[in-house]
Design an enzyme around this catalytic site. Sequence first.
Site, short mmCIF file in Angstrom:
data_model
loop_
_atom_site.label_atom_id
_atom_site.label_comp_id
_atom_site.label_asym_id
_atom_site.label_seq_id
_atom_site.Cartn_x
_atom_site.Cartn_y
_atom_site.Cartn_z
N ALA A 1 0.84 -1.20 0.00
CA ALA A 1 0.00 0.00 0.00
C ALA A 1 0.88 1.24 0.00
O ALA A 1 0.71 2.15 0.80
CB ALA A 1 -0.95 0.00 1.19
N HIS B 1 2.80 4.69 -0.48
CA HIS B 1 2.39 6.08 -0.63
C HIS B 1 3.64 6.96 -0.67
O HIS B 1 4.77 6.44 -0.76
CB HIS B 1 1.43 6.50 0.49
CG HIS B 1 1.93 6.17 1.87
ND1 HIS B 1 3.09 6.69 2.40
CD2 HIS B 1 1.41 5.35 2.84
CE1 HIS B 1 3.27 6.23 3.63
NE2 HIS B 1 2.28 5.41 3.92
N GLU B 2 3.45 8.26 -0.60
CA GLU B 2 4.57 9.18 -0.75
C GLU B 2 5.61 9.00 0.35
O GLU B 2 6.80 9.24 0.12
CB GLU B 2 4.06 10.62 -0.77
CG GLU B 2 5.15 11.68 -0.93
CD GLU B 2 6.00 11.52 -2.19
OE1 GLU B 2 7.16 11.98 -2.18
OE2 GLU B 2 5.52 10.92 -3.18
N HIS C 1 6.58 6.12 1.62
CA HIS C 1 7.44 5.03 1.13
C HIS C 1 8.30 5.50 -0.04
O HIS C 1 9.49 5.16 -0.14
CB HIS C 1 6.59 3.85 0.68
CG HIS C 1 5.74 3.24 1.75
ND1 HIS C 1 4.37 3.35 1.75
CD2 HIS C 1 6.07 2.53 2.85
CE1 HIS C 1 3.89 2.71 2.80
NE2 HIS C 1 4.89 2.22 3.50
N GLN D 1 9.85 1.41 16.60
CA GLN D 1 10.33 0.35 15.72
C GLN D 1 11.76 0.64 15.26
O GLN D 1 12.62 -0.25 15.27
CB GLN D 1 9.41 0.22 14.51
CG GLN D 1 9.91 -0.71 13.42
CD GLN D 1 8.97 -0.76 12.25
OE1 GLN D 1 7.91 -1.39 12.32
NE2 GLN D 1 9.32 -0.10 11.15
N VAL E 1 7.23 11.94 6.57
CA VAL E 1 6.61 12.68 5.48
C VAL E 1 5.17 13.00 5.89
O VAL E 1 4.45 12.12 6.39
CB VAL E 1 6.62 11.87 4.17
CG1 VAL E 1 5.93 12.64 3.05
CG2 VAL E 1 8.05 11.53 3.79
#
Length: 340
Positions: free
Chosen positions: A36, A38-39, A41, A161, A184
């Site tokens: 999924a 998005h920007e 990633h 994490q 982001v």
Amino acid sequence: MSRRRCALAPTAADLTSLRDRFAVPGGTAVVMTMGALHEGHATLIRAARERVGDAGFVIVTVFVNPLQFGAGEDLDRYPRSLEADLKIAEQSGADAVFAPSVDEVYPGGRPQVRIAAGPMGERLEGAVRPGHFDGVLTVVAKLLHLTRPDLALFGQKDAQQLALVRRMVRDLNFGVDIVAVPTVREPDGLALSSRNRYLSPGERRTALALSGALFAGHDRHAAQEALRARALEVPSTRARAEALSAIGESRAAADAHAVAKAVPGAAAAVRAAARTVLDEAARHDPPLELDYVVLVDPADFTEIDDDFTGEAVLAVAARVGTTRLIDNVPLTFGTLGAAS
């Protein structure tokens, strides 16, 4: 655009074949995702390409890891969009998308031997989601072995994490560099997340309190650090005090000295500034249901004291409707004083 087509590798053997086909003098970087894309990633992938250069090899993993989902969590409804993910990965500069099946990653079923996250993995997100970080670290360790990168890039948004992966790599002597990439955000300030798509328009307005609280805490921290810097410029001599008083700056000087002599960063005030925004959002319709807002040391994710100096993380987690969101900002306490 990527300099060559991004290839899909469903198995570790396919990935090895791709690596053998290309010379990678620039090294190998991996960006681990659950798909999924998005920007957020895409930013990680572009950062990976920048780090290894045009001669390097960038791998994006797409794997929804069942070990990190607890009972009642959203494993089944977690979005899966491999075709779109391939396009985003290629446009962002990836060479390969490693998208293994569960059987490929865990042949023979769920592994009996796993990575234990330890005490840091039982705090905050780990307390809300017991066993979550054991599952995260186990799959990260597996994927590091399968992809064999020189560096792995992780987003700062998942700060706990990130801290645990860094600790695992250090404690267990993995030969890989862990690189953090800043969070982001969407234009309204909400941190990018695949879970944002679950928010209704009203829920999204309430959810903006997470970033609003962090920005309020950040602003409070910046103001206090500025006061500390001002205090360092004001010698506490009688002659200087008289001179400041003559030009009407005695109160400002006194305030600055008070801050400098009290605590180097006033962690409690930063927490309070963030909490004020979150308390207001709890009265919205729909309301924000706060899990926690904390100011922690990223080395172990324990709360910092008011005399703390160094790197810290202001983190928040909350539910809006049925969607649980997390966010954080890094802060640095007391460096102005330390640098003088």
